[in-house]
Motif scaffolding. Structure first.
Motif, PDB file in Angstrom:
ATOM      1  N   PRO A  11     -27.159  21.508  -9.086  1.00  0.00           N
ATOM      2  CA  PRO A  11     -25.782  20.973  -9.136  1.00  0.00           C
ATOM      3  C   PRO A  11     -25.723  19.530  -8.660  1.00  0.00           C
ATOM      4  O   PRO A  11     -24.944  18.720  -9.202  1.00  0.00           O
ATOM      5  CB  PRO A  11     -25.010  21.876  -8.171  1.00  0.00           C
ATOM      6  N   VAL A  14     -26.904  17.269 -11.499  1.00  0.00           N
ATOM      7  CA  VAL A  14     -25.908  17.245 -12.574  1.00  0.00           C
ATOM      8  C   VAL A  14     -24.711  16.394 -12.161  1.00  0.00           C
ATOM      9  O   VAL A  14     -24.224  15.545 -12.923  1.00  0.00           O
ATOM     10  CB  VAL A  14     -25.461  18.687 -12.926  1.00  0.00           C
ATOM     11  N   SER A  15     -24.263  16.571 -10.894  1.00  0.00           N
ATOM     12  CA  SER A  15     -23.112  15.796 -10.423  1.00  0.00           C
ATOM     13  C   SER A  15     -23.437  14.306 -10.380  1.00  0.00           C
ATOM     14  O   SER A  15     -22.590  13.470 -10.717  1.00  0.00           O
ATOM     15  CB  SER A  15     -22.678  16.252  -9.030  1.00  0.00           C
ATOM     16  N   ALA A  18     -23.327  12.951 -13.825  1.00  0.00           N
ATOM     17  CA  ALA A  18     -21.930  12.889 -14.259  1.00  0.00           C
ATOM     18  C   ALA A  18     -21.232  11.699 -13.615  1.00  0.00           C
ATOM     19  O   ALA A  18     -20.502  10.953 -14.280  1.00  0.00           O
ATOM     20  CB  ALA A  18     -21.208  14.184 -13.898  1.00  0.00           C
TER      21      ALA A  18
END
Lengths: 190, 197
Positions: A11, A14-15, A18
């Protein structure tokens, strides 16, 4: 153990990606968005103000926390524009821009933002409604007919026009009482 | 069949008419054809991108944290659409602006991520996103035209009945959305049942 770490760093990665993409999009659209808002404001200013040939959005003064846009024709003052809002609309605030000529009468009204009911309250956007404010001044009763004023409401929708009337009245008062009498702004000019 | 995810998404699994998902944007923005179409296409774009990315990383995301990861991906694409639309389609953004962030919580998108993209190849996930997205756009456009014609007497902003028609305003108010959607779903169910018999 390895699986548990996965729960954290997947996560996180991915964050991070992003966040990077968002930052990139934001910075590459920022100027374009500001320009779009500026154009929109300029368009509204041109509609509400009397004939002028300066750039009112660059010649604005701040007075009691409000921005007053000043319109000039060949260097002499012709009018003002001011944003005004009413929270008494049917849904959410109604933001308007009011243009007022140098004698203190309304030269134009433009609706900047509203969320009134489509087909009913949204008729405040029609030209015939907006034009009904033209030429009105401080001594006129800027209210809907139901409240004893001179502005036409629409059948089935009184609240939205009433809110616009309130915002226009406030703008007219402010310009007449605070701006026109203020020699620094309306006196000699620049 | 290679393209079956697309065909299925477009009609058989139609998000609005068949699965009754994503009803919040469906009911809220369909006051006109333009709004429905704009919302549908924005959602389609987000759906294709999120399906593609989620299908790409499906094997490395631990299943315990898959939902937050999916939501981060979807929310990022929605924000990107929001910014780009504001910059390049400013007028449409003024109308839809309030509803764009709501795409994040559109169950269709998370639903497709869960039930399709996290189990299938990138290619068929993109097809699925495309099909479901266009199906959603189709549904919104149909409902939008019904409501705009009846409630405003116009289509894509062009008046079609002339001045004498007084529109049924209820159709562009919130109840009209429910009435319209209910009616369309009834028609679909009726004709499909008749075909079966």
């Amino acid at each position: 153990m390895k699986n548990n770490l996965n729960l954290i760093y997947i996560p996180a990665i991915v964050s991070a990606i992003a966040a990077f993409l968002l930052a990139f999009t934001f910075s590459s659209t920022k100027e374009k968005i500001e320009e779009a808002y500026r154009q929109e404001m300029l368009k509204a200013l041109n509609i509400v103000l009397p004939k002028h040939n300066n750039k009112p959005d660059q010649e604005k003064v701040e007075l009691e926390g409000k921005e007053v846009y000043i319109a000039k024709e060949d260097g002499s003052l012709v009018g003002f524009a001011i944003k005004s809002k009413s929270s008494k609309g049917y849904s959410g605030d109604i933001d308007i821009l009011v243009g007022i000529d140098k004698s203190g009468k309304v030269s134009g009204v433009e609706i900047l933002k509203h969320a009134e009911t489509p087909g009913l309250g949204s008729k405040i956007e029609t030209d015939s409604f907006k034009n009904s404010f033209k030429g009105l001044g401080k001594s006129d009763k800027i209210m809907v007919k139901k409240d004893g004023g001179i502005i036409d409401q629409f059948s089935g929708a009184t609240i939205s026009p009433r809110a616009v009337c309130e915002a226009v009245t406030e703008a007219v008062r402010f310009i007449n009482d605070k701006v026109i009498t203020n020699s620094k702004i309306s006196g000699g000019g620049k | 069949m290679r393209f079956s995810p697309f065909i299925d998404g477009l009609w058989k699994n139609n998000g609005v008419f068949k699965q009754v998902l994503g009803t919040c944007p469906t009911l809220a923005v369909t006051t006109s054809v333009k709004n429905g179409l704009g919302m549908g296409l924005a959602t389609t774009f987000v759906l294709i991108c999120s399906n593609a990315v989620i299908s790409m990383i499906k094997n490395i995301v631990p299943s315990k944290v898959r939902i937050p990861v999916f939501i981060v991906i979807i929310a990022s694409f929605v924000t990107i659409v929001d910014l780009i639309m504001n910059a390049y389609l400013h007028d449409l953004h003024k109308v839809l602006g309030l509803f764009i962030p709501l795409i994040v919580v559109n169950c269709i998108i998370l639903g497709r991520a869960e039930s399709f993209a996290s189990k299938n190849s990138v290619f068929s996930s993109i097809l699925d996103g495309f099909g479901i997205g266009l199906g959603f756009t189709l549904a919104l456009t149909i409902l939008g035209s019904l409501r705009e014609i009846l409630g405003n007497g116009s289509i894509i902003g062009i008046n079609i009945f002339g001045g004498s028609y007084s529109p049924a305003i209820v159709m562009i108010l919130p109840p009209g959305a429910f009435i319209g959607l209910g009616f369309i779903m009834f028609m679909i169910a009726y004709f499909e049942k008749r075909k079966k018999n």
